[in-house]
Design an enzyme around this catalytic site. Structure first.
Site, PDB file in Angstrom:
ATOM      1  N   LEU A   1       2.765  16.815 -32.191  1.00 60.37           N
ATOM      2  CA  LEU A   1       1.394  17.305 -32.020  1.00 60.37           C
ATOM      3  C   LEU A   1       0.628  16.509 -30.952  1.00 60.37           C
ATOM      4  CD1 LEU A   1      -1.075  18.966 -33.252  1.00 60.37           C
ATOM      5  CD2 LEU A   1      -1.422  17.004 -34.755  1.00 60.37           C
TER       6      LEU A   1
ATOM      7  N   ASP B   1     -18.678  18.956 -37.672  1.00 55.58           N
ATOM      8  CA  ASP B   1     -20.141  18.850 -37.806  1.00 55.58           C
ATOM      9  C   ASP B   1     -20.562  18.593 -39.244  1.00 55.58           C
ATOM     10  OD1 ASP B   1     -22.725  18.808 -36.881  1.00 55.58           O
ATOM     11  OD2 ASP B   1     -22.948  20.985 -36.748  1.00 55.58           O
TER      12      ASP B   1
ATOM     13  N   HIS C   1     -20.737   9.250 -40.346  1.00 55.00           N
ATOM     14  CA  HIS C   1     -19.744   9.116 -39.273  1.00 55.00           C
ATOM     15  C   HIS C   1     -18.596   8.225 -39.749  1.00 55.00           C
ATOM     16  CE1 HIS C   1     -22.498  11.182 -36.736  1.00 55.00           C
ATOM     17  NE2 HIS C   1     -23.322  10.170 -36.547  1.00 55.00           N
TER      18      HIS C   1
HETATM   19  C1  IPE Z   1     -21.662  19.553 -31.873  1.00 56.21           C
HETATM   20  O1  IPE Z   1     -22.405  19.134 -32.961  1.00 56.21           O
HETATM   21  C2  IPE Z   1     -21.024  18.384 -31.213  1.00 56.21           C
HETATM   22  C3  IPE Z   1     -19.986  17.699 -31.984  1.00 56.21           C
HETATM   23  C4  IPE Z   1     -19.518  18.057 -33.141  1.00 56.21           C
HETATM   24  C5  IPE Z   1     -19.446  16.536 -31.339  1.00 56.21           C
HETATM   25  P1  IPE Z   1     -23.967  18.885 -32.862  1.00 56.21           P
HETATM   26  O2  IPE Z   1     -24.414  18.528 -34.221  1.00 56.21           O
HETATM   27  O3  IPE Z   1     -24.273  17.930 -31.778  1.00 56.21           O
HETATM   28  O4  IPE Z   1     -24.483  20.332 -32.434  1.00 56.21           O
HETATM   29  P2  IPE Z   1     -25.930  20.979 -32.501  1.00 56.21           P
HETATM   30  O5  IPE Z   1     -26.840  20.074 -31.766  1.00 56.21           O
HETATM   31  O6  IPE Z   1     -26.315  21.083 -33.944  1.00 56.21           O
HETATM   32  O7  IPE Z   1     -25.773  22.322 -31.882  1.00 56.21           O
HETATM   33  C1  IPE Z   2     -21.123  15.649 -36.247  1.00 53.81           C
HETATM   34  O1  IPE Z   2     -22.038  15.385 -37.248  1.00 53.81           O
HETATM   35  C2  IPE Z   2     -20.716  14.404 -35.493  1.00 53.81           C
HETATM   36  C3  IPE Z   2     -21.250  14.307 -34.128  1.00 53.81           C
HETATM   37  C4  IPE Z   2     -21.949  15.190 -33.506  1.00 53.81           C
HETATM   38  C5  IPE Z   2     -20.960  13.079 -33.433  1.00 53.81           C
HETATM   39  P1  IPE Z   2     -23.594  15.306 -36.948  1.00 53.81           P
HETATM   40  O2  IPE Z   2     -23.929  13.900 -36.587  1.00 53.81           O
HETATM   41  O3  IPE Z   2     -23.992  16.324 -35.972  1.00 53.81           O
HETATM   42  O4  IPE Z   2     -24.188  15.648 -38.380  1.00 53.81           O
HETATM   43  P2  IPE Z   2     -25.392  16.622 -38.711  1.00 53.81           P
HETATM   44  O5  IPE Z   2     -25.113  17.923 -38.033  1.00 53.81           O
HETATM   45  O6  IPE Z   2     -26.632  15.971 -38.181  1.00 53.81           O
HETATM   46  O7  IPE Z   2     -25.379  16.733 -40.188  1.00 53.81           O
HETATM   47 MG    MG Z   3     -24.539  18.254 -36.118  1.00 52.28          MG
END
Ligand code: IPE
Ligand code: IPE
Ligand code: MG
Length: 247
Positions: free
Chosen positions: A130, A19, A36
């Protein structure tokens, strides 16, 4: 840091909620997708780091059921990146004896993604090192719902006796069937929640949260997480004394 790790107490299965990509990019004044795009180094480092330590499974939460609610352009860019990453990484996975696997509703992914995934899983299926499990269009509630449907169907058809339903049988109907539950969960970016990830499997997992945003995550962060895990006392409902005396 790596030298401080107890080689006899390495988790067999590590799960990661990757995240913070969006915030990482925004801090640099860039579009979320830039985050990303810069997440691949972190993915590579954690896979390499896990493989070096003899970890058996690493599950990476890459796209949740709820992530379908994001802007269309972000979803498309993520899917495109996924295809590219899978293509690019297969030779390295072959070289390092790494097997690719998935959990989640893979059928809901765009055709191109699905085809590349199927191809990569098939190419790497005989690798014995792995296993990298990508959680794609995955959520714990979705997975449990699918398992319930499957179990109810079997009971209805008469091929399963209701008295044979127990936690083991439920586990066997989840996408993670055959895999050990994660001993360690890492979530980056400072968020202190599970976000619908592996709800069944995390029952006794040690949770580790770090402020590091996913694109900045490196091997030493993985080592730090494992070191923290090794300092925990896993009690599984018993008392501390019972654990110390192994009874
Ligand atoms: C959780 O992250 C999903 C992934 C890392 C794929 P999100 O960024 O979507 O989660 P919330 O919405 O903050 O809980
Ligand atoms: C995690 O990073 C990746 C996915 C959920 C695909 P985010 O896109 O949720 O990044 P933040 O949380 O908005 O910073
Ligand atoms: Mg996120």
């Amino acid at each position: 840091m790596k030298n401080q790790l107890d080689k006899n107490n390495i988790p067999q299965h590590i799960a990661v909620i990757m995240d913070g990509n969006g915030r990482w990019a925004q801090k640099k004044g860039a579009m979320r997708i830039f985050g990303h795009r810069n997440a691949m180094t972190a993915v590579r480092e954690s896979i390499e780091g896990a493989a070096e330590l003899g970890v058996k499974f690493i599950t990476l939460y890459a796209f949740s059921t709820e992530n379908w609610s994001r802007p269309k352009e972000e979803i498309e860019a993520l899917m495109e990146l996924l295809v590219q990453a899978i293509k690019d990484e297969v030779p390295t996975m072959m070289k390092n004896n790494i097997r690719l696997s998935t959990i989640g509703d893979v059928d809901s992914l765009p055709d191109k993604c699905r085809q590349h995934l199927e191809w990569s899983k098939n190419e790497t299926k005989n690798n014995t090192g792995l296993t990298v499990v990508l959680a794609l269009s995955y959520s714990g509630r979705w997975e449990i719902t699918e398992a319930v449907k499957e179990i109810v169907k079997k009971v209805g058809q008469g091929s399963l006796d209701i008295d044979h339903i127990d936690p083991r049988l439920i586990g066997e109907h989840l996408n993670t069937s055959g895999m050990p539950d994660p001993e360690l969960l890492i979530r980056t970016s400072g968020e202190l929640r599970i976000s619908n990830f592996m709800l069944w499997q995390l029952a006794y997992t040690e949770l580790y949260f770090t402020e590091v945003l996913w694109p900045d995550f490196r091997k030493e962060h993985l080592h730090e997480a494992i070191l923290a895990f090794q300092k925990r006392e896993r009690r599984f409902g018993k008392t501390g004394t019972q654990i110390k005396h192994k009874c």
